[in-house]
Design a protein around this motif. Structure first.
Motif, mmCIF file in Angstrom:
data_model
loop_
_atom_site.group_PDB
_atom_site.id
_atom_site.type_symbol
_atom_site.label_atom_id
_atom_site.label_comp_id
_atom_site.label_asym_id
_atom_site.label_seq_id
_atom_site.Cartn_x
_atom_site.Cartn_y
_atom_site.Cartn_z
ATOM 1 N N GLN A 206 137.354 -5.980 34.804
ATOM 2 C CA GLN A 206 138.340 -5.061 35.353
ATOM 3 C C GLN A 206 139.086 -4.341 34.225
ATOM 4 O O GLN A 206 139.858 -4.940 33.489
ATOM 5 N N GLY A 207 138.814 -3.063 34.076
ATOM 6 C CA GLY A 207 139.527 -2.256 33.104
ATOM 7 C C GLY A 207 140.882 -1.836 33.638
ATOM 8 O O GLY A 207 141.189 -1.993 34.822
ATOM 9 N N ASP A 208 141.705 -1.256 32.746
ATOM 10 C CA ASP A 208 143.047 -0.847 33.155
ATOM 11 C C ASP A 208 143.290 0.645 32.924
ATOM 12 O O ASP A 208 144.426 1.104 32.855
ATOM 13 N N GLY A 209 142.217 1.420 32.803
ATOM 14 C CA GLY A 209 142.355 2.861 32.616
ATOM 15 C C GLY A 209 142.568 3.591 33.925
ATOM 16 O O GLY A 209 142.722 2.984 34.993
ATOM 17 N N ALA A 210 142.563 4.913 33.845
ATOM 18 C CA ALA A 210 142.736 5.750 35.029
ATOM 19 C C ALA A 210 141.531 5.622 35.960
ATOM 20 O O ALA A 210 140.412 5.322 35.523
ATOM 21 N N ALA A 211 141.760 5.837 37.236
ATOM 22 C CA ALA A 211 140.668 5.805 38.206
ATOM 23 C C ALA A 211 139.787 7.045 38.043
ATOM 24 O O ALA A 211 140.282 8.154 37.848
ATOM 25 N N GLN A 261 136.895 3.679 40.761
ATOM 26 C CA GLN A 261 136.802 2.601 39.777
ATOM 27 C C GLN A 261 137.576 2.992 38.520
ATOM 28 O O GLN A 261 137.698 4.170 38.185
ATOM 29 N N LYS A 262 138.081 2.007 37.791
ATOM 30 C CA LYS A 262 138.940 2.289 36.642
ATOM 31 C C LYS A 262 138.158 2.331 35.331
ATOM 32 O O LYS A 262 137.256 1.519 35.108
ATOM 33 N N ILE A 263 138.529 3.300 34.491
ATOM 34 C CA ILE A 263 137.945 3.389 33.162
ATOM 35 C C ILE A 263 138.223 2.083 32.404
ATOM 36 O O ILE A 263 139.312 1.516 32.477
ATOM 37 N N GLY A 264 137.227 1.628 31.663
ATOM 38 C CA GLY A 264 137.314 0.347 30.965
ATOM 39 C C GLY A 264 136.622 -0.775 31.713
ATOM 40 O O GLY A 264 136.443 -1.860 31.170
ATOM 41 N N SER A 265 136.213 -0.499 32.957
ATOM 42 C CA SER A 265 135.580 -1.534 33.790
ATOM 43 C C SER A 265 134.074 -1.598 33.557
ATOM 44 O O SER A 265 133.440 -0.624 33.141
ATOM 45 N N ARG A 266 133.522 -2.772 33.860
ATOM 46 C CA ARG A 266 132.070 -2.938 34.010
ATOM 47 C C ARG A 266 131.814 -3.222 35.477
ATOM 48 O O ARG A 266 132.411 -4.142 36.053
ATOM 49 N N ILE A 267 130.954 -2.422 36.082
ATOM 50 C CA ILE A 267 130.658 -2.604 37.497
ATOM 51 C C ILE A 267 129.162 -2.794 37.698
ATOM 52 O O ILE A 267 128.346 -2.370 36.881
ATOM 53 N N LEU A 300 133.345 4.183 30.385
ATOM 54 C CA LEU A 300 134.017 4.343 29.094
ATOM 55 C C LEU A 300 135.023 5.494 29.070
ATOM 56 O O LEU A 300 136.047 5.427 28.388
ATOM 57 N N ASP A 301 134.740 6.560 29.810
ATOM 58 C CA ASP A 301 135.616 7.731 29.774
ATOM 59 C C ASP A 301 135.264 8.656 30.930
ATOM 60 O O ASP A 301 134.123 8.637 31.425
ATOM 61 N N ALA A 302 136.221 9.455 31.376
ATOM 62 C CA ALA A 302 135.971 10.462 32.406
ATOM 63 C C ALA A 302 136.907 11.632 32.166
ATOM 64 O O ALA A 302 138.054 11.457 31.770
ATOM 65 N N SER A 303 136.402 12.836 32.405
ATOM 66 C CA SER A 303 137.230 14.022 32.218
ATOM 67 C C SER A 303 136.743 15.141 33.153
ATOM 68 O O SER A 303 135.669 15.048 33.728
#
Length: 303
Positions: A206-211, A261-267, A300-303
């Motif tokens: 569970q990552g803690d970045g933005a969705a 899903q949140k950035i930093g996560s492995r799904i 890892l990242d989204a934009s």
């Protein structure tokens, strides 16, 4: 990947470049005017040329130093030195780009220009033809011998892998097999069914970045296998750098289940055939008509 930044078909234009100006050039980066603010502009005189990739730090950031092989998110303005006209601008399109600083993913001028710079910096980079496309790009108005000038804002360094709290997936989900510290395949558990009818997403870190939002460009590492214990048909980890792609251009399982899903996560995504390639996979490939698929994905990242 998207827009002008293709070093080779699906890769982006931005990458690689070393410092050093050509004293024979009639103008250098000191003659390029940069406006400040969150949407900067460049003023480049016509017939600007350089014999080698040249850099000028407009503002030095205090963040981490970039090295070859790093993935980095940047905003940029791109100008044709011959015409002095802008041909791309991620600030106005609000579409920052994530690039990996290696020879297979970007132009030599980007690697040289961004390696060694610090996160948070604003950097001018002039790129001669030999460190650019190496050929004309008529869709951009670029001739084979044009110099390009880029202004980069280095937004962030993209992590190498998911980071966060480990979580257990449901008992019927195939278990991840790791190799060299990352997922490489799956194996069924005792309760994994042979067939599935519904797509599902399972967070294992569970990552803690933005969705992640619908339609964004995602940067990720992933491995895909025919469900539940078939052939591994694709792996960005095996290739090296992370992959970037728009979420409106992927299979339905990814398009529907990754947003939120949140950035930093492995799904782990379990995808029945009707949310993957159905009865029409690529001819001759490892995926057969009607195959369900399973993926492990590091967001890892989204934009």
């Amino acid at each position: 990947m998207r827009r002008i930044l293709a070093a080779s078909g699906a890769a982006c234009l931005l990458l690689l470049a070393g410092c050093g100006s050509d004293p024979s050039s009639p103008a250098g980066l000191d003659d390029v005017a940069v406006s400040g603010g969150t949407s900067p502009k460049l003023k480049v005189g016509k017939d600007f040329t350089t014999g080698a990739t040249e850099t000028r730090v407009v503002k030095r950031g205090s963040g981490e130093k970039l090295a070859a092989g790093d993935s980095v998110k940047v905003n940029y303005v791109a100008v044709n030195g011959r015409t002095g006209k802008q041909f791309d601008n991620s600030f106005t399109s609000k579409s920052p780009l994530t690039v990996t600083l290696n020879e297979s993913s970007a132009l030599p001028g980007f690697l040289k220009g961004l390696s060694g710079q610090h996160v948070g910096s604003r950097v001018l980079v002039s790129i001669p033809p030999k460190d650019g496309f190496g050929q004309a790009r008529t869709e951009l108005g670029i001739k084979a011998d044009d110099t390009m000038v880029f202004l980069f804002d280095i937004v962030s360094k993209v992590p190498d892998q998911a980071e966060g709290k480990a979580k257990k997936a449901a008992k019927d989900v195939p278990a991840i097999v790791e190799k060299d510290g990352h997922p490489s395949a799956f194996k069924p558990t005792k309760t994994t069914p042979d067939k599935i009818s519904k797509a599902s997403a399972h967070v294992v870190i569970q990552g803690d970045g933005a969705a992640v939002q619908k339609g964004q460009t995602l940067t990720a590492q992933y491995v895909g296998q025919v469900y539940p214990d078939g052939k591994v048909f694709d792996s960005s980890w095996a290739k090296g750098p992370p992959a970037s792609f728009q979420l409106d251009q992927v299979i339905a399982c990814w398009k529907d289940l990754i947003p939120g899903q949140k950035i930093g996560s492995r799904i782990v995504l379990v995808c029945p055939a009707d949310t993957a390639y159905g009865d029409n996979p690529q001819a001759g490939g490892p995926i057969k008509p009607g195959d369900s698929l399973v993926f492990a994905i590091d967001l890892l990242d989204a934009s």
